[in-house]
Motif scaffolding. Structure first.
Motif, mmCIF file in Angstrom:
data_model
loop_
_atom_site.group_PDB
_atom_site.id
_atom_site.type_symbol
_atom_site.label_atom_id
_atom_site.label_comp_id
_atom_site.label_asym_id
_atom_site.label_seq_id
_atom_site.Cartn_x
_atom_site.Cartn_y
_atom_site.Cartn_z
ATOM 1 N N ARG A 208 20.665 32.518 48.359
ATOM 2 C CA ARG A 208 20.351 31.612 49.463
ATOM 3 C C ARG A 208 18.957 31.867 50.001
ATOM 4 N N LEU A 209 18.596 33.134 50.142
ATOM 5 C CA LEU A 209 17.283 33.497 50.663
ATOM 6 C C LEU A 209 16.169 33.091 49.697
ATOM 7 N N ILE A 210 16.308 33.465 48.429
ATOM 8 C CA ILE A 210 15.233 33.228 47.469
ATOM 9 C C ILE A 210 15.113 31.748 47.127
ATOM 10 N N GLU A 211 16.224 31.078 46.905
ATOM 11 C CA GLU A 211 16.152 29.641 46.624
ATOM 12 C C GLU A 211 15.596 28.886 47.831
ATOM 13 N N GLY A 212 15.851 29.412 49.026
ATOM 14 C CA GLY A 212 15.339 28.785 50.244
ATOM 15 C C GLY A 212 13.836 28.836 50.372
ATOM 16 N N THR A 213 13.186 29.714 49.610
ATOM 17 C CA THR A 213 11.715 29.771 49.622
ATOM 18 C C THR A 213 11.101 28.700 48.724
ATOM 19 N N GLY A 214 11.926 27.993 47.985
ATOM 20 C CA GLY A 214 11.414 27.029 47.022
ATOM 21 C C GLY A 214 11.210 27.615 45.638
ATOM 22 N N PHE A 215 11.731 28.801 45.395
ATOM 23 C CA PHE A 215 11.583 29.470 44.103
ATOM 24 C C PHE A 215 12.170 28.601 42.988
ATOM 25 N N LYS A 216 11.393 28.386 41.939
ATOM 26 C CA LYS A 216 11.822 27.569 40.801
ATOM 27 C C LYS A 216 11.826 28.358 39.486
ATOM 28 N N GLY A 217 11.593 29.647 39.568
ATOM 29 C CA GLY A 217 11.537 30.466 38.364
ATOM 30 C C GLY A 217 12.916 30.819 37.845
ATOM 31 N N HIS A 218 12.986 31.881 37.041
ATOM 32 C CA HIS A 218 14.258 32.275 36.448
ATOM 33 C C HIS A 218 14.698 33.643 36.963
ATOM 34 N N TYR A 219 15.980 33.914 36.778
ATOM 35 C CA TYR A 219 16.583 35.198 37.116
ATOM 36 C C TYR A 219 16.917 35.922 35.808
ATOM 37 N N MET A 220 16.954 37.253 35.866
ATOM 38 C CA MET A 220 17.202 38.017 34.655
ATOM 39 C C MET A 220 18.236 39.111 34.930
ATOM 40 N N ASN A 221 19.401 38.973 34.319
ATOM 41 C CA ASN A 221 20.434 39.999 34.432
ATOM 42 C C ASN A 221 20.013 41.232 33.640
ATOM 43 N N ALA A 222 20.173 42.412 34.250
ATOM 44 C CA ALA A 222 19.767 43.659 33.595
ATOM 45 C C ALA A 222 20.767 44.753 33.942
ATOM 46 N N PHE A 223 21.920 44.715 33.271
ATOM 47 C CA PHE A 223 22.981 45.692 33.547
ATOM 48 C C PHE A 223 24.014 45.632 32.425
ATOM 49 N N GLY A 224 24.724 46.723 32.234
ATOM 50 C CA GLY A 224 25.876 46.730 31.344
ATOM 51 C C GLY A 224 25.574 46.274 29.928
ATOM 52 N N THR A 225 26.575 45.628 29.325
ATOM 53 C CA THR A 225 26.476 45.146 27.957
ATOM 54 C C THR A 225 26.018 43.688 27.937
ATOM 55 N N LEU A 226 25.723 43.195 26.747
ATOM 56 C CA LEU A 226 25.394 41.779 26.623
ATOM 57 C C LEU A 226 26.531 40.918 27.150
ATOM 58 N N GLU A 227 27.749 41.314 26.858
ATOM 59 C CA GLU A 227 28.905 40.541 27.315
ATOM 60 C C GLU A 227 29.026 40.588 28.831
ATOM 61 N N ASP A 228 28.743 41.753 29.432
ATOM 62 C CA ASP A 228 28.760 41.863 30.907
ATOM 63 C C ASP A 228 27.757 40.891 31.518
ATOM 64 N N MET A 229 26.550 40.872 30.958
ATOM 65 C CA MET A 229 25.497 40.030 31.528
ATOM 66 C C MET A 229 25.793 38.548 31.319
ATOM 67 N N GLN A 230 26.342 38.199 30.163
ATOM 68 C CA GLN A 230 26.679 36.807 29.898
ATOM 69 C C GLN A 230 27.817 36.343 30.810
ATOM 70 N N GLU A 231 28.857 37.169 30.936
ATOM 71 C CA GLU A 231 30.002 36.794 31.772
ATOM 72 C C GLU A 231 29.598 36.661 33.231
ATOM 73 N N ALA A 232 28.648 37.473 33.663
ATOM 74 C CA ALA A 232 28.254 37.468 35.074
ATOM 75 C C ALA A 232 27.449 36.229 35.447
ATOM 76 N N ARG A 233 26.872 35.551 34.497
ATOM 77 C CA ARG A 233 26.043 34.381 34.823
ATOM 78 C C ARG A 233 26.851 33.336 35.599
ATOM 79 N N ALA A 234 28.039 33.015 35.130
ATOM 80 C CA ALA A 234 28.876 32.022 35.822
ATOM 81 C C ALA A 234 29.336 32.549 37.174
#
Length: 276
Positions: free
Chosen positions: A237-263
């Protein structure tokens, strides 16, 4: 593009780059980061034919590739021979980016050994200025990351982990080839928190926001969301409220952890009132 499509996965060293692209395409991941330091992805392993095939695969699947240098390589190095080696290392990444079709390269400010902080900061700033000029000539983009705090009693400390230290570098480098990668969980470890960082830094220069869970004012951890106390909904809410249009990058656990966490992260953002 919906928020879930803007949340990527830091593959790091987990897969050969070609396999990482195939995995991302199969899982609907639009943004990936990769490291070029070891194994099948060592920066020295890419010939022209391999690079052409990688660029074609990225274009075919509409995947944004980012490179991520190793924070163990001390950008604040000033010793003879080692200093030249760090320059060569960073230039190798910058040279590789256009060959691979990578859009950006995450870089760091290095680290100091307490007694030599001032010398290290100057050496790192001088190097980042040189590398920004080199990246500008090569048509690629460096993203300077805010790193994590270390225990107060430690001798070695990462640079650019506080607002003031990070500002020391990016305010002194006025180049279109230098932007920022904001690691939100690193800000969570400091008194200012994410709110303080977002209020203080030039959000228009932030291209990437890196994500992991951790504990408020704790130590460096890259936990799966839900395993710490980071409020992801409030962060979105805070970052999108600044008008940020870039991307986010998950950096934790396994590939499956990061993929599952996106949703799950996109759902947390929607619950916080973000149009995701």
């Amino acid at each position: 593009m919906g928020l879930i499509e803007r949340i990527g996965v830091d593959v790091g060293r987990r897969l050969r780059l070609e396999d990482a692209i195939a995995w991302a395409a199969a899982n609907g991941v639009r943004y990936i980061d990769i490291q070029l330091d070891t194994g099948a992805n060592a920066v020295t392993s890419f010939d022209d034919a391999r690079c052409r095939a990688i660029r074609a695969a990225l274009e075919k699947h509409g995947i944004h590739l980012g490179l991520h240098t190793l924070s163990a390589v001390n950008v604040a190095e000033y010793s003879p021979f080692l200093s030249e080696a760090v320059d060569a290392y960073m230039k190798a990444y910058i040279d590789a980016a256009p060959r691979l079709g990578a859009a950006s390269i995450v870089v760091h400010a290095g680290y100091h050994f307490t007694a030599d902080a001032e010398m290290r900061m100057q050496a790192g700033l001088d190097r980042l200025k040189r590398m920004a000029a080199y990246a500008e000539a090569k048509g690629t983009l460096l993203l300077l990351e805010n790193l994590n705090k270390e225990p107060a009693e430690a001798e070695v400390h990462y640079l650019a982990h506080t607002i003031e230290e990070w500002r020391y570098y990016y305010e002194a480098i006025d180049s279109p080839a230098l932007a920022l990668s904001f690691t939100a969980n690193h800000a969570h470890l400091l008194p200012e928190g994410v709110e303080g960082f977002v209020a203080a830094i030039p959000m228009h220069r932030v291209v990437e926001v890196r994500l992991a869970d951790c504990f408020r004012l704790g130590h460096e951890q890259h936990l799966v969301p839900g395993q710490g106390d980071f409020d992801f909904g409030a962060m979105f809410r805070l970052i999108e409220g600044t008008g940020f249009k870039g991307h986010y990058m998950n950096a934790f656990g396994t590939l499956e952890d990061m993929q599952e966490a996106r949703a799950r992260l996109a759902a947390l953002a929607r619950a916080a009132g973000v149009a995701a």
